[in-house]
Design a protein around this motif. Structure first.
Motif, PDB file in Angstrom:
ATOM      1  N   HIS A  19      41.795  39.768  45.150  1.00 31.03           N
ATOM      2  CA  HIS A  19      40.761  40.805  45.202  1.00 31.03           C
ATOM      3  C   HIS A  19      41.002  41.910  44.168  1.00 31.03           C
ATOM      4  O   HIS A  19      40.054  42.603  43.772  1.00 31.03           O
ATOM      5  N   LYS A  61      40.833  41.001  38.162  1.00 31.80           N
ATOM      6  CA  LYS A  61      39.487  40.742  37.660  1.00 31.80           C
ATOM      7  C   LYS A  61      39.552  39.928  36.373  1.00 31.80           C
ATOM      8  O   LYS A  61      40.352  40.211  35.482  1.00 31.80           O
ATOM      9  N   GLN A  62      38.715  38.920  36.302  1.00 30.95           N
ATOM     10  CA  GLN A  62      38.535  38.118  35.101  1.00 30.95           C
ATOM     11  C   GLN A  62      37.050  37.787  34.988  1.00 30.95           C
ATOM     12  O   GLN A  62      36.369  37.600  36.006  1.00 30.95           O
ATOM     13  N   GLY A  64      34.794  39.683  34.375  1.00 32.93           N
ATOM     14  CA  GLY A  64      33.991  40.770  34.899  1.00 32.93           C
ATOM     15  C   GLY A  64      33.910  40.883  36.402  1.00 32.93           C
ATOM     16  O   GLY A  64      33.154  41.714  36.920  1.00 32.93           O
ATOM     17  N   ARG A  65      34.700  40.098  37.136  1.00 36.51           N
ATOM     18  CA  ARG A  65      34.657  40.210  38.599  1.00 36.51           C
ATOM     19  C   ARG A  65      35.981  39.753  39.204  1.00 36.51           C
ATOM     20  O   ARG A  65      36.754  39.037  38.559  1.00 36.51           O
ATOM     21  N   PRO A  66      36.251  40.142  40.471  1.00 31.51           N
ATOM     22  CA  PRO A  66      37.502  39.718  41.121  1.00 31.51           C
ATOM     23  C   PRO A  66      37.578  38.197  41.200  1.00 31.51           C
ATOM     24  O   PRO A  66      36.571  37.529  41.484  1.00 31.51           O
ATOM     25  N   GLU A  84      36.155  35.887  43.983  1.00 29.87           N
ATOM     26  CA  GLU A  84      34.761  35.461  44.076  1.00 29.87           C
ATOM     27  C   GLU A  84      34.534  34.061  43.518  1.00 29.87           C
ATOM     28  O   GLU A  84      33.442  33.508  43.659  1.00 29.87           O
TER      29      GLU A  84
END
Length: 551
Positions: A285, A288-289, A291-293, A296
């Motif tokens: 959580h 980030k890679q 642009g998001r955790p 996801e």
């Protein structure tokens, strides 16, 4: 033990039926939870900050921490109050073991002391021996160790070459012991030797005994903060009063102690697995890679969903066994030592099963946690790297998992020859939902359990007359037995609680078991004489998603 105790709980009962209820973690009371919280606080605040010093070789620090743990009562969790211990239920004992597992080097030092280093006195010690040593072990004044393994006697412990001979009221021991945890600072060694080269016997050997030499620390893959040494005995005198049990009774002392120890390893594996899973969950959580955790991304969160599912089913099985053990201990029938021996002998199969299931779960969960960390997981600056190397030994000590798979099958065969009933149903194939027929989820699980009972029961029945079990059958049969016990335990727990996550995890684990079932049926067909039915697998994606959404 008598019939009343046997009616209350029986080893191997999972082969016959699904119980209405089992002990589950949801049943812990406020006092149990407070003790667990205090133990976890001690581990996180007093032990874990000192790991760099422990791993640098400051062995006196480990002893100081064990003495500090004793002040909290953690060195006598299983020891009766008459000897200065807490005498806690086996369920609470398992919960506390979960918490001490948070730092593996401390955990193994603590576990060896409280389990194999102390329990032989409860199982086979005389009152005089118990009164002399248990209070000192409970307060941390003395630290215990367990000297069984030798260079040529690992899994085959009875091949030991350490010898003992008696002269008057003294035995003299000569031999070498290896991989002895706590040896660097232990005061009392539960030691095994063959009297006159024949009668395998247990002794209580004090560190100050002449001729006892503790050699250098071993350079291990993991557990760098724990002490592991070779112990050399050269005509070491041991008073006859320090013999544990009778001459020739050493195999019972060793195996009964290890059986309980395997149950404790299961509790530690569940506790450490939760810690590793939490590290993976938190990192997924935060990291980030694109642009998001990364949590996801399906390929990441599915690892977490599966890891949490494995923890749920193993935890369910662990506390089911803990409840069964406690049911025996809490009966008024027989003296305490008889109850200890009855439990250690009678539940050997379940203890071996739990050890294999939980330690293999632990490796899976830690490996996925490290994978989620990516390259950072390979750095010693991140705690998951230490957990990865520290956890590997769990599949080796107190009986390798291969030996425990054999123990599981052999012990159930022994019980079967003594009248353990087996469930041999007509059908060996569980139904599956399809477009034409809807089956209630509980009915589907019950059908799979019936198929597993049929498969394992018929396989055990076929092996009853075998002089030696063909090892080609041990792996699929033990896997099926483990799946049966875990699925059965998770099913009962989820049914008892109605918890949405538990229901979702049960469904996911059940589908994985169904997919393996056809393979086990194929591998065991020479025993059952049956053609494996064709099973229609169900899509996994919605099952994973249901678990993830319920977390």
């Amino acid at each position: 033990m008598g019939n009343a105790m046997e009616r209350r709980t029986q080893s191997g009962a999972f082969l016959e039926r699904t119980p209405e209820t089992i002990f589950t973690p949801e049943q812990f009371g406020a006092e149990d939870r407070l003790m667990a919280e205090a133990t976890e606080r001690f581990m996180r605040e007093q032990v874990m900050p000192l790991v760099p010093r422990l791993e640098s070789g400051e062995k006196s620090l480990m002893r100081a921490l064990l003495e500090q743990a004793a002040s909290l009562g953690l060195m006598g969790v299983d020891v009766p109050p008459e000897y200065g211990g807490l005498g806690l239920p086996k369920t609470t004992s398992a919960l506390i073991t979960e918490k001490t597992a948070l730092q593996p080097s401390f955990a193994v030092s603590h576990a060896v002391h409280t389990s194999v280093g102390s329990l032989p006195l409860l199982l086979f010690g005389t009152r005089e021996q118990a009164e002399k040593y248990l209070p000192r072990l409970t307060t941390g004044e003395s630290i215990g160790a367990y000297a069984l393994t030798e260079p040529e006697a690992g899994s085959d412990a009875l091949a030991a070459r350490t010898r003992a001979h008696r002269e008057g009221d003294t035995y003299y021991l000569t031999g070498n012991k290896i991989w002895i945890t706590n040896a660097g600072f232990a005061d009392l060694f539960v030691t095994f030797a063959k009297v006159d080269g024949a009668r395998f016997t247990a002794f209580l050997v004090e560190r100050s005994s002449p001729g006892l030499l503790v050699e250098r620390e071993e350079h291990k893959l993991g557990l760098h903060g724990s002490s592991t040494c070779r112990v050399v005995l050269e005509q070491t005198p041991v008073p006859a009063a320090n013999r544990l049990g009778d001459e020739g009774q050493g195999a019972y002392v060793a195996l009964y102690t290890l059986n309980i120890g395997r149950f404790k390893i299961g509790a530690a594996a569940v506790g450490l697995g939760k810690e590793a899973w939490g590290l993976g969950f938190e990192y997924a959580h935060e990291r980030k890679q694109f642009g998001r955790p990364i949590a996801e991304f399906d390929l990441v969160w599915r690892k977490l969903a599966w890891g949490r599912t494995l923890l749920f089913v193993c935890e369910s099985a662990l506390y089911r066994l803990a409840g069964d053990l406690e049911a025996v201990f809490s009966t008024p029938e027989g003296d305490p030592q008889s109850r200890w021996r009855y439990v250690a002998a009678s539940f050997a199969a379940e203890c071996a099963l739990i050890k294999v299931a939980t330690t293999e779960m632990l490796d899976w969960v830690i490996d996925d946690a490290l994978q989620i960390h990516g390259g950072y997981g390979f750095s010693e600056e991140y705690p998951v790297a230490r957990l990865y190397r520290d956890a590997r030994v769990n599949r080796l000590y107190e009986g390798t998992n291969e030996i425990n798979r054999l123990n599981l099958v052999e012990r159930l065969l022994y019980l079967r020859r003594r009248g353990l009933p087996l469930t041999l149903s007509r059908s060996s194939a569980p139904p599956h939902p399809n477009g034409e027929r809807e089956v209630a989820p509980h009915s589907v699980v019950e059908a799979t359990l019936a198929a597993l009972r049929h498969l394992t029961g018929k396989s055990l029945f076929a092996l009853e007359t075998a002089q030696e079990i063909p090892q080609a059958f041990v792996e699929p049969l033990s896997d099926a037995l483990i799946a049966l016990y875990l699925l059965d335990s998770a099913f009962v727990r989820a049914r008892m609680t109605g918890d949405p996550f538990q229901q979702a995890a049960l469904a996911l684990y059940h589908e994985h078991v169904r997919r393996h079932l056809a393979g086990w049926q194929t591998d065991l067909a020479p025993l059952t004489g049956e053609t494996p039915p064709r099973l229609m697998p169900q899509p996994l994606a919605p099952l994973y998603e249901a678990v993830w959404c319920a977390l």
